[in-house]
Scaffold this motif. Structure first.
Motif, short mmCIF file in Angstrom:
data_model
loop_
_atom_site.label_atom_id
_atom_site.label_comp_id
_atom_site.label_asym_id
_atom_site.label_seq_id
_atom_site.Cartn_x
_atom_site.Cartn_y
_atom_site.Cartn_z
N LYS A 75 0.84 -1.21 0.00
CA LYS A 75 0.00 0.00 0.00
C LYS A 75 0.87 1.26 0.00
CE LYS A 75 -4.37 -1.51 2.07
NZ LYS A 75 -4.28 -2.90 2.43
N LYS A 76 1.89 1.29 0.88
CA LYS A 76 2.80 2.45 0.92
C LYS A 76 3.54 2.57 -0.41
CE LYS A 76 4.23 2.39 5.82
NZ LYS A 76 5.42 2.15 6.67
N ALA A 77 3.97 1.44 -0.96
CA ALA A 77 4.72 1.44 -2.21
C ALA A 77 3.86 2.01 -3.34
CB ALA A 77 5.19 0.03 -2.56
N ALA A 78 2.61 1.56 -3.43
CA ALA A 78 1.70 2.03 -4.48
C ALA A 78 1.49 3.54 -4.36
CB ALA A 78 0.37 1.30 -4.39
N LYS A 79 1.26 3.99 -3.14
CA LYS A 79 1.02 5.43 -2.90
C LYS A 79 2.26 6.24 -3.31
CE LYS A 79 -0.72 8.57 0.58
NZ LYS A 79 -0.94 8.85 1.98
N THR A 80 3.44 5.72 -2.96
CA THR A 80 4.70 6.42 -3.26
C THR A 80 4.89 6.66 -4.75
OG1 THR A 80 5.73 5.52 -1.28
CG2 THR A 80 7.22 6.25 -3.00
N VAL A 81 4.48 5.69 -5.57
CA VAL A 81 4.68 5.83 -7.03
C VAL A 81 3.40 6.25 -7.76
CG1 VAL A 81 6.67 4.28 -7.10
CG2 VAL A 81 4.36 3.33 -7.43
N GLY A 82 2.35 6.58 -7.00
CA GLY A 82 1.12 7.08 -7.60
C GLY A 82 0.29 6.03 -8.29
N GLU A 83 0.32 4.80 -7.77
CA GLU A 83 -0.48 3.71 -8.35
C GLU A 83 -1.63 3.36 -7.39
OE1 GLU A 83 -0.39 2.01 -11.16
OE2 GLU A 83 1.60 2.34 -11.99
N LYS A 84 -2.73 2.80 -7.96
CA LYS A 84 -3.84 2.33 -7.13
C LYS A 84 -3.38 1.12 -6.32
CE LYS A 84 -7.90 3.61 -9.81
NZ LYS A 84 -7.76 3.54 -11.27
N SER A 85 -2.63 0.25 -6.99
CA SER A 85 -2.14 -0.96 -6.31
C SER A 85 -0.83 -1.38 -6.97
CB SER A 85 -3.17 -2.09 -6.44
OG SER A 85 -3.33 -2.45 -7.80
N ILE A 86 -0.14 -2.26 -6.27
CA ILE A 86 1.14 -2.74 -6.76
C ILE A 86 1.28 -4.20 -6.35
CG2 ILE A 86 3.11 -2.53 -5.16
CD1 ILE A 86 4.08 -0.29 -6.95
N GLU A 87 1.93 -5.00 -7.19
CA GLU A 87 2.18 -6.40 -6.83
C GLU A 87 3.57 -6.79 -7.30
OE1 GLU A 87 -1.01 -8.39 -8.92
OE2 GLU A 87 0.12 -8.41 -10.79
N MET A 88 4.10 -7.82 -6.68
CA MET A 88 5.41 -8.34 -7.08
C MET A 88 5.26 -8.98 -8.46
SD MET A 88 7.34 -7.60 -4.51
CE MET A 88 8.79 -8.51 -5.00
N ILE A 89 6.28 -8.84 -9.30
CA ILE A 89 6.22 -9.52 -10.60
C ILE A 89 6.52 -11.00 -10.37
CG2 ILE A 89 6.85 -7.48 -11.95
CD1 ILE A 89 9.63 -8.87 -12.39
N HIS A 90 6.12 -11.83 -11.30
CA HIS A 90 6.40 -13.26 -11.23
C HIS A 90 7.89 -13.47 -11.49
CE1 HIS A 90 6.26 -17.55 -11.95
NE2 HIS A 90 5.08 -17.54 -11.34
N VAL A 91 8.49 -14.41 -10.78
CA VAL A 91 9.94 -14.63 -10.89
C VAL A 91 10.38 -14.89 -12.34
CG1 VAL A 91 9.97 -17.10 -10.36
CG2 VAL A 91 11.90 -15.68 -9.70
N LYS A 92 9.51 -15.52 -13.15
CA LYS A 92 9.89 -15.81 -14.54
C LYS A 92 10.00 -14.54 -15.39
CE LYS A 92 5.44 -16.96 -16.71
NZ LYS A 92 4.38 -16.73 -15.76
N GLU A 93 9.41 -13.44 -14.93
CA GLU A 93 9.48 -12.17 -15.66
C GLU A 93 10.74 -11.38 -15.30
OE1 GLU A 93 5.59 -9.93 -15.78
OE2 GLU A 93 5.12 -11.42 -14.23
N LEU A 94 11.42 -11.76 -14.23
CA LEU A 94 12.53 -10.97 -13.71
C LEU A 94 13.69 -10.83 -14.70
CD1 LEU A 94 13.45 -9.44 -11.18
CD2 LEU A 94 14.62 -11.51 -10.45
N THR A 95 14.19 -11.94 -15.22
CA THR A 95 15.35 -11.87 -16.12
C THR A 95 15.04 -11.13 -17.41
OG1 THR A 95 16.25 -13.85 -15.10
CG2 THR A 95 17.18 -13.23 -17.23
N PRO A 96 13.92 -11.42 -18.12
CA PRO A 96 13.64 -10.67 -19.34
C PRO A 96 13.51 -9.16 -19.09
CG PRO A 96 12.16 -12.55 -19.16
CD PRO A 96 12.94 -12.48 -17.88
#
Length: 162
Positions: A75-96
């Protein structure tokens, strides 16, 4: 362990940013949790930071650099970057997305420059440790130098101690 230059170290050298390298033993390709890294290096876990990559409701990606024992407050992270919500990306998306593997993700030298927020607690330290872009390697540098290099900013983004 032989000193190996990572892309992160090359970027720091190129920008003439002072840093110290630290290496730790690990099994090839196996991520080591931050608390273990701090323990092996004989460091206060409050000085060792992990790099987390997230996606906002707008589908934009963000990077958060937080102490290894802390949890990102979404919640704090989303507010800090001006997003409604934020979620961790899936580990398979990290390298690309970043060019890094889980356990070796650094806020320095990602494939694309992503909006990056470093937890405000980093300002309490003369130096912090972040991944050097490869499992088994960390770089220690001034948090202000890191913020300047990556165009980041400080904000309180971790969960308060319960």
């Amino acid at each position: 362990m032989a000193e190996e230059k990572t892309n992160v170290m090359r970027v720091l050298d190129q920008k003439k940013i002072p840093y110290t390298t630290h290496s730790y033993p690990h099994n090839e390709g196996e991520a080591v949790d931050g608390a273990t890294v701090a323990s092996i290096l004989g460091r206060d876990p409050g000085e060792v930071y992990k790099t987390l990559v997230t996606r906002g409701a707008s589908k934009a990606n963000y990077v958060f650099v937080v102490p290894v024992l802390s949890e990102l407050d979404l919640k704090k992270a989303a507010k800090t970057v001006g997003e409604k919500s934020i979620e961790m990306i899936h580990v398979k998306e990290l390298t690309p997305l970043t060019g890094y593997v889980r356990g070796g993700c650094s806020p320095i030298g990602m494939k694309k420059r992503l909006k990056t927020v470093i937890d405000a607690s980093a300002q309490d330290h003369a130096a912090i440790l972040v991944s050097a872009g490869k499992i088994g390697y960390q770089v220690e540098l001034s948090p202000d130098a890191l913020v300047g290099l990556i165009g980041g900013r400080y904000a309180d983004v971790v969960k308060a101690d319960e």
